[in-house]
Design an enzyme around this catalytic site. Structure first.
Site, PDB file in Angstrom:
ATOM      1  N   SER A 119       0.815  -1.216   0.000  1.00  0.00           N
ATOM      2  CA  SER A 119       0.000   0.000   0.000  1.00  0.00           C
ATOM      3  C   SER A 119       0.847   1.264   0.000  1.00  0.00           C
ATOM      4  O   SER A 119       0.303   2.348  -0.179  1.00  0.00           O
ATOM      5  CB  SER A 119      -0.978   0.004   1.183  1.00  0.00           C
ATOM      6  OG  SER A 119      -0.399  -0.534   2.314  1.00  0.00           O
TER       7      SER A 119
ATOM      8  N   GLU B  80      -6.810  -0.741  -7.033  1.00  0.00           N
ATOM      9  CA  GLU B  80      -5.878   0.168  -7.710  1.00  0.00           C
ATOM     10  C   GLU B  80      -4.818  -0.690  -8.388  1.00  0.00           C
ATOM     11  O   GLU B  80      -4.205  -1.552  -7.740  1.00  0.00           O
ATOM     12  CB  GLU B  80      -5.197   1.104  -6.698  1.00  0.00           C
ATOM     13  CG  GLU B  80      -6.054   2.263  -6.253  1.00  0.00           C
ATOM     14  CD  GLU B  80      -5.299   3.220  -5.325  1.00  0.00           C
ATOM     15  OE1 GLU B  80      -5.630   4.402  -5.297  1.00  0.00           O
ATOM     16  OE2 GLU B  80      -4.382   2.784  -4.597  1.00  0.00           O
TER      17      GLU B  80
ATOM     18  N   ASN C 122      -4.846   6.334  -0.905  1.00  0.00           N
ATOM     19  CA  ASN C 122      -4.263   6.572   0.413  1.00  0.00           C
ATOM     20  C   ASN C 122      -3.461   7.870   0.460  1.00  0.00           C
ATOM     21  O   ASN C 122      -3.366   8.506   1.498  1.00  0.00           O
ATOM     22  CB  ASN C 122      -3.381   5.389   0.833  1.00  0.00           C
ATOM     23  CG  ASN C 122      -4.240   4.205   1.248  1.00  0.00           C
ATOM     24  OD1 ASN C 122      -5.442   4.341   1.463  1.00  0.00           O
ATOM     25  ND2 ASN C 122      -3.632   3.033   1.346  1.00  0.00           N
TER      26      ASN C 122
HETATM   27  P1  NAI Z   1      -0.757  -9.346   7.789  1.00  0.00           P
HETATM   28  O1  NAI Z   1       0.244  -9.042   8.834  1.00  0.00           O
HETATM   29  O2  NAI Z   1      -2.165  -9.580   8.195  1.00  0.00           O
HETATM   30  O3  NAI Z   1      -0.305 -10.635   6.948  1.00  0.00           O
HETATM   31  C1  NAI Z   1       0.992 -10.806   6.421  1.00  0.00           C
HETATM   32  C2  NAI Z   1       1.222 -12.306   6.257  1.00  0.00           C
HETATM   33  O4  NAI Z   1       2.431 -12.495   5.536  1.00  0.00           O
HETATM   34  C3  NAI Z   1       1.388 -13.056   7.593  1.00  0.00           C
HETATM   35  O5  NAI Z   1       0.521 -14.156   7.628  1.00  0.00           O
HETATM   36  C4  NAI Z   1       2.832 -13.532   7.551  1.00  0.00           C
HETATM   37  O6  NAI Z   1       3.019 -14.779   8.199  1.00  0.00           O
HETATM   38  C5  NAI Z   1       3.064 -13.639   6.062  1.00  0.00           C
HETATM   39  N1  NAI Z   1       4.478 -13.625   5.697  1.00  0.00           N
HETATM   40  C6  NAI Z   1       5.461 -12.859   6.190  1.00  0.00           C
HETATM   41  N2  NAI Z   1       6.622 -13.177   5.579  1.00  0.00           N
HETATM   42  C7  NAI Z   1       6.337 -14.122   4.657  1.00  0.00           C
HETATM   43  C8  NAI Z   1       7.127 -14.843   3.709  1.00  0.00           C
HETATM   44  N3  NAI Z   1       8.436 -14.642   3.609  1.00  0.00           N
HETATM   45  N4  NAI Z   1       6.496 -15.744   2.908  1.00  0.00           N
HETATM   46  C9  NAI Z   1       5.186 -15.977   3.036  1.00  0.00           C
HETATM   47  N5  NAI Z   1       4.410 -15.326   3.938  1.00  0.00           N
HETATM   48  C10 NAI Z   1       4.992 -14.421   4.728  1.00  0.00           C
HETATM   49  O7  NAI Z   1      -0.656  -8.159   6.735  1.00  0.00           O
HETATM   50  P2  NAI Z   1      -1.803  -7.537   5.825  1.00  0.00           P
HETATM   51  O8  NAI Z   1      -2.549  -6.497   6.573  1.00  0.00           O
HETATM   52  O9  NAI Z   1      -2.537  -8.639   5.180  1.00  0.00           O
HETATM   53  O10 NAI Z   1      -0.947  -6.760   4.740  1.00  0.00           O
HETATM   54  C11 NAI Z   1      -0.285  -7.437   3.684  1.00  0.00           C
HETATM   55  C12 NAI Z   1       0.092  -6.432   2.618  1.00  0.00           C
HETATM   56  O11 NAI Z   1      -1.082  -5.807   2.130  1.00  0.00           O
HETATM   57  C13 NAI Z   1       0.987  -5.308   3.085  1.00  0.00           C
HETATM   58  O12 NAI Z   1       1.860  -4.983   2.047  1.00  0.00           O
HETATM   59  C14 NAI Z   1       0.014  -4.172   3.357  1.00  0.00           C
HETATM   60  O13 NAI Z   1       0.618  -2.905   3.245  1.00  0.00           O
HETATM   61  C15 NAI Z   1      -0.976  -4.385   2.238  1.00  0.00           C
HETATM   62  N6  NAI Z   1      -2.309  -3.842   2.466  1.00  0.00           N
HETATM   63  C16 NAI Z   1      -2.920  -3.938   3.685  1.00  0.00           C
HETATM   64  C17 NAI Z   1      -4.195  -3.436   3.880  1.00  0.00           C
HETATM   65  C18 NAI Z   1      -4.887  -3.598   5.186  1.00  0.00           C
HETATM   66  O14 NAI Z   1      -5.904  -2.922   5.393  1.00  0.00           O
HETATM   67  N7  NAI Z   1      -4.430  -4.454   6.070  1.00  0.00           N
HETATM   68  C19 NAI Z   1      -4.935  -2.762   2.769  1.00  0.00           C
HETATM   69  C20 NAI Z   1      -4.233  -2.786   1.516  1.00  0.00           C
HETATM   70  C21 NAI Z   1      -2.956  -3.269   1.397  1.00  0.00           C
END
Ligand code: NAI
Ligand code: 3HC
Length: 709
Positions: A415, A448, A486
């Site tokens: 993001s 997006e 954002n």
């Molecule tokens: P989260 O913390 O809920 O999930 C991240 C996941 O990635 C975890 O399950 C973790 O175990 C896994 N992970 C970490 N390293 C890894 C690896 N080397 N290989 C495989 N899995 C791995 O994070 P979230 O909120 O889902 O965010 C993910 C992405 O989406 C980020 O880049 C964030 O900026 C983006 N994003 C988040 C939004 C939100 O509202 N949470 C909205 C839009 C984008």
């Protein structure tokens, strides 16, 4: 006869085909053509009945929406519309059978109801969607529909605007028969079967209009639903008034009431805004330097890396579209948790009746949880959704570059981070793109699509097309911090915090923006999304803040106290078990204390100022985004805000809203904020330029293509 309408004959049955691609929209020329055909068959003694049918993919999908803009801008005078034609058809002495396939919407359904009979293909849909354009049916739809379908169904269809299936239309009396197989021959056979019968005129069928006592609760309930579900919109209430007129007045007088209400709606700002949204949603798909013929990469299987909040939701999006997906996480408990959340989400959809158990079982079978990259060489697209950190993302993309087949698309859900820097970790930057889903990914319509400087046209075209298949509105944006949505949301939420720090109550800030039409106030939105997300980003980018510029402090303080929002039971508000927001007087006291310590004078702030400060902050940043080419068109920014941020559709989006206020006024207001609140409020150069030239954002077209860096 006009080229848009053809008259042929199948022995004693005339066939009137409407041929105005792509959707047979009915404008003056089509109307004239049908009228001419009806005259001819009336005089032709060999014709005993007629069928009216749409050529191509659909029956008539409505009046020509482009006409409305010409009428309200004074370029075309509003004539009598379709009413005389519909009466001419209804008064035809020979039975006229309407043969419906595709979508008979708006003026299309009104045309169909003027026929003596209606038959439909099983896949057809009918509806009066006018309220979605801020108007009401304007060709007696509110008068004929209750006569065919009954009052309750007519009110629902005209006020909510949702289509119904052919089967529902048959059950409710709109259709007389469904035709399996060839529609035209079925309709001709139907016409022959009714040759000898009297021709029923819909306008004279009063049996289903009900009594005052029966109808009163129907209208009261419909008004209540409209006030809640279509908050702030005038057209749904007008549509209900018009249907009510059908139940109280003779047909012609009812039509007069409808006409007046239709005109009031048509000339309203709401209708202009919603028509802008209709065309804007279609225009986003058009990318000037990416022609329609650009080859599309088939996407038949995908992988998602990261099974957290976003990864799980994204996996559901693909599964829901029938695409098999590998869901990978590095951490076994996180993968189990991710799958559990997916199962829970699906089972609550079953409980709410959104999906059947069978649908859900099939979708779950499409999602394969994995801990390794073993089968990644077989997928066509990977979406990375791991923690937000450049180092980690680069490692993952380096790995994807090794394991994925050549030609596969490598997408990131980041993001805030640069797609170009992420792409630099691969030897194939042309395959790398951003696909920024919004949370919850399986619910929010916005996607997006972030164009890196090397993203290939094929990759962009594929993602744009795929977004539609996934049920999303894909909007192409340039690569910068926060992209479009954002990046604009930052100043918007900054101002909300400033207002609280200057003396407005938390509730007053949220209420003012809710009353403006936002789905939620900005502070409550922060609590929902999690205040810690922005906090972490602010800490990472603090070095970019210009020394001496005012920065908000309130949310940082909340986070330091562990108040991250709904997930910790407290943020700007406190939350009970069912996540119901409760005001927190102690926090209000703390805010006053912190403001005093920071030397911020406290004052009374009006709801108008709250709205101006927050919404014009969106507009000013939007103007910079537009000028930099991060968005292709002002309309694209509007579509992002409507689909991702709860901006009220009847205001058309932030840029359209600014155009309706007048850019001169907007610039003056922003200049005033600049004087009062300092540097953060410098008016965007494009805003100054357009205001000076007396132009609007909608009129602005960049001479070059979107910037990709
Ligand atoms: P989260 O913390 O809920 O999930 C991240 C996941 O990635 C975890 O399950 C973790 O175990 C896994 N992970 C970490 N390293 C890894 C690896 N080397 N290989 C495989 N899995 C791995 O994070 P979230 O909120 O889902 O965010 C993910 C992405 O989406 C980020 O880049 C964030 O900026 C983006 N994003 C988040 C939004 C939100 O509202 N949470 C909205 C839009 C984008
Ligand atoms: N008038 C003018 N253009 C229309 C149109 C209409 N009623 N309906 C669709 N179009 C155009 C679209 O702008 C698009 O143009 P583009 O290719 O240049 O972008 C093209 O037709 C194809 O439309 P879609 O991309 O939306 O095609 P889909 O197949 O996805 O959807 C549809 C077809 C379901 C018919 C959808 O276009 C739709 O919902 N159209 C609007 C229907 C509507 O609102 N009708 C009521 C109009 S108001 C009215 O009838 C007033 C009356 O009461 C007097």
């Amino acid at each position: 006869m006009s080229d848009l309408v053809q008259l042929t004959k199948d022995k004693d049955v005339a066939i009137i085909s409407i041929n105005n691609p792509p959707v047979n929209a009915i404008g003056p020329a089509v109307s004239e053509g049908i009228s001419q055909a009806i005259k001819e068959i009336t005089q032709d003694e060999s014709v005993k009945a007629a069928v009216i049918i749409g050529a191509g993919r659909t029956f008539v999908a409505g009046a020509d929406i482009k006409e409305f803009g010409r009428i309200t801008s004074g370029k075309t005078a509003r004539g009598p519309g379709l009413l005389p034609l519909l009466r001419q058809i209804e008064d035809c002495s020979k039975p006229v059978v309407m043969a419906i396939h595709g979508t008979a919407f708006g003026g299309g359904l009104e045309l169909a109801m003027s026929g003596h009979y209606r038959v439909g293909a099983p896949g057809a849909q009918v509806g009066q969607p006018e309220v979605k354009l801020g108007i009401i049916p304007g060709a007696a739809g509110t008068q004929r529909l209750p006569r065919l379908a009954g009052v309750a169904k007519a009110v629902e269809m005209c006020a909510q605007g949702n289509p119904i299936s052919a089967q529902e239309a048959l059950d409710s009396g709109i259709l007389d028969q469904l035709i399996e197989g060839d529609l035209l021959s079925g309709a001709v056979a139907f016409a022959r079967a009714v040759l000898e019968k009297p021709v029923p005129k819909t306008r004279e069928r009063n049996q289903r209009l009900g009594t005052l006592e029966q109808n009163a609760p129907i209208f009261a309930a419909a008004r209540e639903v409209a006030r809640q579900k279509q908050r702030g919109m005038i057209a749904p209430l007008a549509a209900i008034d018009a249907v009510e007129a059908a139940t109280r007045l003779p047909f012609d007088e009812g039509c007069e009431v409808e006409k007046k209400l239709f005109n009031d709606c048509l000339f309203s700002e709401q209708s202009k805004a919603l028509i802008h949204v209709f065309f804007g949603e279609r225009e986003v798909a058009k990318i000037p330097d990416i022609p329609k013929e650009t080859p599309i990469i088939p996407v038949n299987s995908v992988a998602v890396v990261g099974a957290g909040t976003m990864g799980g939701g994204i996996a559901m999006v693909f599964a829901n579209a029938g695409i098999p997906v590998l869901l990978k996480d590095a951490d076994p408990p996180a993968l189990d948790r991710g799958m559990e959340v997916i199962r829970k989400n699906y089972s609550s959809s079953v409980k709410r009746g959104r999906f059947t158990q069978q649908f859900v079982d099939e979708r779950l079978r499409l999602i394969t949880p994995v801990l390794r990259y073993d089968d990644f060489d077989r997928v066509d697209l990977v979406v990375e959704a791991v923690f937000e950190g450049m180092q980690l993302k680069k490692e993952i993309f380096g790995e994807l570059d090794r394991v994925c087949r050549p030609g596969a698309i490598l997408a990131s859900n980041t993001s805030t981070l640069s797609i170009d820097e992420i792409a630099s970790a691969t030897a194939r930057p042309e395959a790398v793109i951003g696909t920024h889903f919004f949370s919850p990914a399986n619910v929010m319509r916005l996607l997006e699509i972030v164009r890196g400087k090397n993203s290939s046209k094929e990759v962009i075209a594929t993602c744009m097309q795929l977004s539609r298949k996934l049920g999303k509105v894909g909007v192409l944006v340039g690569n910068c911090r926060g992209f479009v949505g954002n990046r604009m949301f930052g100043p918007y939420r900054r101002e909300a915090q400033f207002l609280v720090e200057e003396g407005a109550s938390i509730e007053a800030v949220d209420q003012a923006l809710y009353d403006f039409g936002m789905a939620m106030g900005p502070l409550a939105t922060g609590d929902l999304a999690g205040l810690d997300v922005g906090w972490r980003i602010r800490k990472e980018f603090r070095h970019l803040e210009k020394a001496g510029t005012r920065q908000p402090f309130a949310e940082d303080r909340l986070c330091e106290m562990g108040r991250y929002g709904q997930k910790t039971g407290a943020g700007w508000y406190k939350y009970d078990e069912s996540r119901h927001a409760i005001s927190d007087p102690e926090l209000a006291d703390s805010l006053r204390k912190w403001s005093a310590e920071a030397g911020i004078p406290q004052r009374k702030i009006s709801p108008e100022e709250i709205v101006d400060r927050c919404i014009l902050a969106l507009v000013n940043e939007g103007a910079r985004i537009l000028e930099e080419g991060i968005a292709l068109r002002a309309g694209d920014i509007d579509i992002i805000y409507l689909n991702g941020y709860g901006f009220p559709p009847y205001r058309g989006g932030p840029m359209w809203y600014a155009d309706t206020v007048g850019l001169n006024k907007v610039r003056d207001h922003i200049s005033e904020f600049h004087r009062q609140h300092g540097e953060l409020w410098g008016p965007a150069p494009l805003l100054r330029q357009l205001a000076q030239e007396g132009k609007t954002f909608a009129e602005y077209h960049r001479s070059q293509n979107m910037t990709a860096a």
